[in-house]
Write a protein that holds these residues in place. Sequence first.
Motif, mmCIF file in Angstrom:
data_model
loop_
_atom_site.group_PDB
_atom_site.id
_atom_site.type_symbol
_atom_site.label_atom_id
_atom_site.label_comp_id
_atom_site.label_asym_id
_atom_site.label_seq_id
_atom_site.Cartn_x
_atom_site.Cartn_y
_atom_site.Cartn_z
ATOM 1 N N MET A 43 3.119 24.834 9.409
ATOM 2 C CA MET A 43 4.332 24.297 9.767
ATOM 3 C C MET A 43 3.986 23.231 8.512
ATOM 4 O O MET A 43 4.881 22.746 7.766
ATOM 5 C CB MET A 43 4.457 23.336 10.833
ATOM 6 N N TRP A 44 3.129 22.803 8.302
ATOM 7 C CA TRP A 44 2.761 21.686 7.165
ATOM 8 C C TRP A 44 2.351 22.175 5.719
ATOM 9 O O TRP A 44 1.247 21.407 5.729
ATOM 10 C CB TRP A 44 2.201 21.023 8.125
ATOM 11 N N ALA A 45 1.711 23.699 5.687
ATOM 12 C CA ALA A 45 1.743 24.140 4.612
ATOM 13 C C ALA A 45 1.753 23.918 2.955
ATOM 14 O O ALA A 45 1.392 23.069 2.365
ATOM 15 C CB ALA A 45 1.965 25.795 4.583
ATOM 16 N N ASP A 46 3.242 23.511 3.143
ATOM 17 C CA ASP A 46 4.810 23.189 1.864
ATOM 18 C C ASP A 46 3.621 21.229 1.799
ATOM 19 O O ASP A 46 4.154 21.123 1.017
ATOM 20 C CB ASP A 46 5.272 23.747 1.884
ATOM 21 N N SER A 47 4.437 20.715 2.814
ATOM 22 C CA SER A 47 4.883 19.173 2.838
ATOM 23 C C SER A 47 4.179 18.481 4.067
ATOM 24 O O SER A 47 4.663 19.266 5.420
ATOM 25 C CB SER A 47 5.617 19.110 2.516
ATOM 26 N N ARG A 48 2.996 17.643 3.676
ATOM 27 C CA ARG A 48 3.411 16.739 4.490
ATOM 28 C C ARG A 48 3.346 14.935 4.840
ATOM 29 O O ARG A 48 3.097 14.378 5.205
ATOM 30 C CB ARG A 48 0.968 16.600 5.247
ATOM 31 N N ASP A 49 4.123 15.254 4.030
ATOM 32 C CA ASP A 49 5.622 13.857 3.378
ATOM 33 C C ASP A 49 5.891 13.485 5.049
ATOM 34 O O ASP A 49 5.228 11.868 5.038
ATOM 35 C CB ASP A 49 6.196 14.096 3.191
ATOM 36 N N ALA A 50 5.861 13.884 6.358
ATOM 37 C CA ALA A 50 6.737 12.991 7.497
ATOM 38 C C ALA A 50 5.920 12.972 8.220
ATOM 39 O O ALA A 50 5.470 11.745 9.305
ATOM 40 C CB ALA A 50 7.265 14.842 8.223
ATOM 41 N N LEU A 51 4.234 13.053 7.568
ATOM 42 C CA LEU A 51 2.980 12.332 8.982
ATOM 43 C C LEU A 51 2.412 11.151 8.052
ATOM 44 O O LEU A 51 1.521 10.681 8.603
ATOM 45 C CB LEU A 51 2.138 14.204 8.236
ATOM 46 N N SER A 52 3.250 11.036 6.609
ATOM 47 C CA SER A 52 2.373 9.324 5.887
ATOM 48 C C SER A 52 2.501 8.718 7.160
ATOM 49 O O SER A 52 1.692 8.177 7.104
ATOM 50 C CB SER A 52 3.275 9.656 4.671
ATOM 51 N N PRO A 53 3.650 8.600 7.202
ATOM 52 C CA PRO A 53 3.553 7.278 8.986
ATOM 53 C C PRO A 53 2.340 7.260 9.676
ATOM 54 O O PRO A 53 2.147 6.056 10.471
ATOM 55 C CB PRO A 53 4.837 7.556 9.522
ATOM 56 N N LEU A 54 1.314 8.328 9.688
ATOM 57 C CA LEU A 54 0.781 8.102 10.202
ATOM 58 C C LEU A 54 -0.575 8.035 10.420
ATOM 59 O O LEU A 54 -1.839 7.320 10.994
ATOM 60 C CB LEU A 54 0.406 9.926 11.574
ATOM 61 N N GLU A 55 -0.968 6.952 8.790
ATOM 62 C CA GLU A 55 -1.437 6.705 7.961
ATOM 63 C C GLU A 55 -3.043 7.151 8.283
ATOM 64 O O GLU A 55 -3.854 6.519 8.449
ATOM 65 C CB GLU A 55 -2.017 4.933 8.144
ATOM 66 N N LEU A 56 -3.594 8.271 8.281
ATOM 67 C CA LEU A 56 -4.478 10.040 8.793
ATOM 68 C C LEU A 56 -5.758 9.092 7.690
ATOM 69 O O LEU A 56 -6.401 9.324 8.894
ATOM 70 C CB LEU A 56 -3.817 10.963 8.144
ATOM 71 N N GLU A 57 -4.680 8.598 6.752
ATOM 72 C CA GLU A 57 -6.403 8.796 5.599
ATOM 73 C C GLU A 57 -7.169 7.387 6.424
ATOM 74 O O GLU A 57 -8.292 7.462 5.778
ATOM 75 C CB GLU A 57 -6.457 7.891 4.003
ATOM 76 N N ASN A 58 -6.720 6.896 7.120
ATOM 77 C CA ASN A 58 -7.147 5.546 7.894
ATOM 78 C C ASN A 58 -8.323 5.541 9.137
ATOM 79 O O ASN A 58 -8.323 4.244 10.108
ATOM 80 C CB ASN A 58 -6.625 4.246 7.349
ATOM 81 N N ARG A 59 -7.452 6.892 9.573
ATOM 82 C CA ARG A 59 -7.803 7.097 11.199
ATOM 83 C C ARG A 59 -9.461 7.113 11.407
ATOM 84 O O ARG A 59 -9.770 7.905 11.143
ATOM 85 C CB ARG A 59 -6.858 7.902 11.548
ATOM 86 N N GLU A 60 -9.847 5.993 12.133
ATOM 87 C CA GLU A 60 -11.424 6.453 12.728
ATOM 88 C C GLU A 60 -11.374 7.916 14.023
ATOM 89 O O GLU A 60 -12.060 7.887 13.898
ATOM 90 C CB GLU A 60 -11.516 4.838 13.303
ATOM 91 N N ARG A 61 -9.959 7.593 15.195
ATOM 92 C CA ARG A 61 -9.760 8.543 16.564
ATOM 93 C C ARG A 61 -8.685 8.892 16.338
ATOM 94 O O ARG A 61 -7.975 7.897 16.627
ATOM 95 C CB ARG A 61 -10.851 7.559 17.106
ATOM 96 N N VAL A 62 -8.713 10.425 16.704
ATOM 97 C CA VAL A 62 -7.494 10.311 17.005
ATOM 98 C C VAL A 62 -7.775 11.650 17.951
ATOM 99 O O VAL A 62 -8.310 12.388 18.251
ATOM 100 C CB VAL A 62 -6.601 11.687 15.098
#
Length: 264
Positions: A16-35
Amino acid sequence: MREFSADYLSWTREGMWADSRDALSPLELENRERVLDVGCGTGELSRVLAAECPGKVVGCDADVGLLERAREHVPVVAGDALRLPFPDDAFDLVVCQALLINLPDPAAAVDEFARVSSDLVAAVEPDNGAVRVDSSVPAEARLERRARRAYLKGVETDVTLGAETRDAFADAGVDVLETLRYDHDRTIAPPYDEHALAAARRKATGAGLAGDRATMLESDLSAEGYDDLKNAWREMGRTVVDQMRDGEYRRTEVVPFYVTVGRV
């Protein structure tokens, strides 16, 4: 809540996210410590989150059988989405995918997500009423629309939730920051894998439609109407099998998902 097999979940969410993960950008995953991934199923989204996030990702699902698959990607905990087995503010992001559409009260789940999140809550939910199908078998798209209409009218939860997920956030007192659309494209073309071959056989026998018979009859579809649909469905399925035998079958299904993100 409806239950799904591990194979079904893996197939519908695979890539599902193989081609593009742009829609996940608002989750700010690069800054997350516990998800926390609630209703993680077999862990397809959990795997993506773990790849994008420097912190720890935990999967949670009520079905312990599904968790055995998810455990291959992330640590897992068995739990109910409405009674999460975690203390307040245990995570800085709580997310789910195709979970709220299966719950009678989506806002109650969002409220519980907000309890265990210190920052963001997100939901990736489809609008199953807006699915588009294009097939080399002319009757397939028409029959799928007919079957989908009956199913949507008969199912107990709102499986067309999609962009309206923001209403559940508002009802739970979560401020919506953004809603993005992401189209998941599933294509069947030669060479056909085993799942595609099995799906064609189920069409030709009517087995797939039979599994939804009770739900469809909860709509305005009569038993006679269902039998007519099933006969046409089986004929369509035999054409699918014939085209596969000749290597001519093509099918594309596009499912619109909406990523809703809010701050608690």
